[in-house]
Design an enzyme around this catalytic site. Sequence first.
Site, mmCIF file in Angstrom:
data_model
loop_
_atom_site.group_PDB
_atom_site.id
_atom_site.type_symbol
_atom_site.label_atom_id
_atom_site.label_comp_id
_atom_site.label_asym_id
_atom_site.label_seq_id
_atom_site.Cartn_x
_atom_site.Cartn_y
_atom_site.Cartn_z
ATOM 1 N N ASN A 87 55.305 103.751 -23.896
ATOM 2 C CA ASN A 87 55.732 102.450 -24.423
ATOM 3 C C ASN A 87 56.506 102.723 -25.705
ATOM 4 O O ASN A 87 55.904 103.016 -26.734
ATOM 5 C CB ASN A 87 54.505 101.572 -24.699
ATOM 6 C CG ASN A 87 54.874 100.289 -25.419
ATOM 7 O OD1 ASN A 87 56.049 99.897 -25.443
ATOM 8 N ND2 ASN A 87 53.885 99.628 -26.008
ATOM 9 N N LYS A 111 58.042 100.731 -27.526
ATOM 10 C CA LYS A 111 58.044 99.605 -28.472
ATOM 11 C C LYS A 111 59.477 99.361 -28.959
ATOM 12 O O LYS A 111 60.421 99.578 -28.210
ATOM 13 C CB LYS A 111 57.084 99.847 -29.635
ATOM 14 C CG LYS A 111 55.707 100.292 -29.153
ATOM 15 C CD LYS A 111 54.677 100.176 -30.229
ATOM 16 C CE LYS A 111 53.391 100.854 -29.785
ATOM 17 N NZ LYS A 111 52.234 100.365 -30.496
ATOM 18 N N HIS A 154 50.586 93.053 -23.876
ATOM 19 C CA HIS A 154 50.307 94.043 -24.927
ATOM 20 C C HIS A 154 49.717 93.306 -26.136
ATOM 21 O O HIS A 154 50.114 92.176 -26.439
ATOM 22 C CB HIS A 154 51.595 94.774 -25.314
ATOM 23 C CG HIS A 154 51.333 95.991 -26.145
ATOM 24 N ND1 HIS A 154 51.045 95.916 -27.496
ATOM 25 C CD2 HIS A 154 51.279 97.302 -25.822
ATOM 26 C CE1 HIS A 154 50.837 97.138 -27.957
ATOM 27 N NE2 HIS A 154 50.970 97.995 -26.966
ATOM 28 N N GLU A 176 50.273 93.555 -29.117
ATOM 29 C CA GLU A 176 51.280 93.159 -30.114
ATOM 30 C C GLU A 176 51.974 91.865 -29.706
ATOM 31 O O GLU A 176 52.588 91.196 -30.540
ATOM 32 C CB GLU A 176 52.286 94.313 -30.319
ATOM 33 C CG GLU A 176 51.646 95.444 -31.108
ATOM 34 C CD GLU A 176 52.236 96.818 -30.861
ATOM 35 O OE1 GLU A 176 53.344 96.920 -30.290
ATOM 36 O OE2 GLU A 176 51.569 97.810 -31.222
ATOM 37 N N GLU A 210 43.377 98.841 -23.707
ATOM 38 C CA GLU A 210 43.878 99.288 -25.004
ATOM 39 C C GLU A 210 43.091 98.596 -26.114
ATOM 40 O O GLU A 210 43.430 97.474 -26.513
ATOM 41 C CB GLU A 210 45.361 98.923 -25.154
ATOM 42 C CG GLU A 210 46.267 99.592 -24.146
ATOM 43 C CD GLU A 210 47.662 99.768 -24.715
ATOM 44 O OE1 GLU A 210 48.137 100.911 -24.736
ATOM 45 O OE2 GLU A 210 48.264 98.785 -25.169
ATOM 46 N N GLY A 270 48.073 102.688 -32.412
ATOM 47 C CA GLY A 270 48.897 103.066 -33.558
ATOM 48 C C GLY A 270 48.098 103.392 -34.812
ATOM 49 O O GLY A 270 48.660 103.512 -35.899
ATOM 50 N N SER A 326 46.320 105.574 -29.321
ATOM 51 C CA SER A 326 46.352 106.868 -30.010
ATOM 52 C C SER A 326 46.051 108.051 -29.095
ATOM 53 O O SER A 326 45.365 108.998 -29.504
ATOM 54 C CB SER A 326 45.414 106.843 -31.221
ATOM 55 O OG SER A 326 45.839 105.845 -32.148
HETATM 56 C C1 PEP Z 1 50.665 101.231 -27.230
HETATM 57 O O1 PEP Z 1 51.546 100.775 -27.933
HETATM 58 O O2 PEP Z 1 50.447 100.735 -26.111
HETATM 59 C C2 PEP Z 1 49.883 102.351 -27.742
HETATM 60 C C3 PEP Z 1 48.853 102.763 -27.062
HETATM 61 O O3 PEP Z 1 50.297 102.898 -28.938
HETATM 62 P P1 PEP Z 1 49.740 104.275 -29.612
HETATM 63 O O4 PEP Z 1 49.688 105.308 -28.519
HETATM 64 O O5 PEP Z 1 50.766 104.594 -30.649
HETATM 65 O O6 PEP Z 1 48.413 103.964 -30.156
#
Ligand code: PEP
Length: 246
Positions: free
Chosen positions: A9, A11, A93, A95, A164, A170, A208
């Site tokens: 992803n 972003k 997501h 976000e 998630e 992040g 992460s």
């Molecule tokens: C994501 O944006 O779906 C995500 C898992 O980000 P990160 O791997 O940076 O935590």
Amino acid sequence: MSKKLVVGNWKMHGDRAGNSELLAGILAAGPLPCDAAVCVPFVYLADTAVSLAASALRWGAQDVSAHARGAYTGEVSAPMLRELGCRYVIVGHSERRGGHAESDALVADKAKAALAHGLTPIVCLGETLEQRESGQTEAVVKRQLSAVIHVLGHCAGEIVVAYEPVWAIGTGRTASPDQAQSVHAILRTQLRAATAHADAMKILYGGSVKPDNAATLFAQADIDGGLIGGASLKAAEFVSICRAAQ
Ligand code: PEP
């Protein structure tokens, strides 16, 4: 056993030159042991389609409208994404749930629109730190998944689910393999009650994931791959995570 799935992803990162270098770096690594895809910003989909046309790497978007067409300024529809060769689209997501007030019902409608036009929705769900610390994790993820099952009915077996935990996205703080597995098992059980395909469905873990923790996470019984944010922006890290998904 079916292959695991690893999805990057991106972003709102990248530019045309950098994306092309990133994709070239991933392709230069040769065949990957898992299914893999990158979900890129809308404006880079056409370039991505050209870069990946002859490869096994798939591509997708990070959001989609719940509507197929009409007066929805700024939105992008599932038929448009399909026309650009997208295989996947991320919906729900955190976000977007958080920053754009997307409800469980809207996320479910987006998943339905995606499926109706030949895209596989990657439905993200997960609890906040506050919800985890107050013992609500199971109730939250079940509520989020149940909204999607309710709208999709027997088609629920065609989605990809991504667990998630919001507190792990992040932040560099990942769920432990046990924490992730226990939520994935809850989701699998819920899916089994909704579709005969539950055991073949992909439930990805995101939050992460890095080259040094991917293998242990992917070794869990109900973790079928990963949704990768930050580490998908570096070819070597993304490839290394894909290689951990044997
Ligand atoms: C994501 O944006 O779906 C995500 C898992 O980000 P990160 O791997 O940076 O935590």
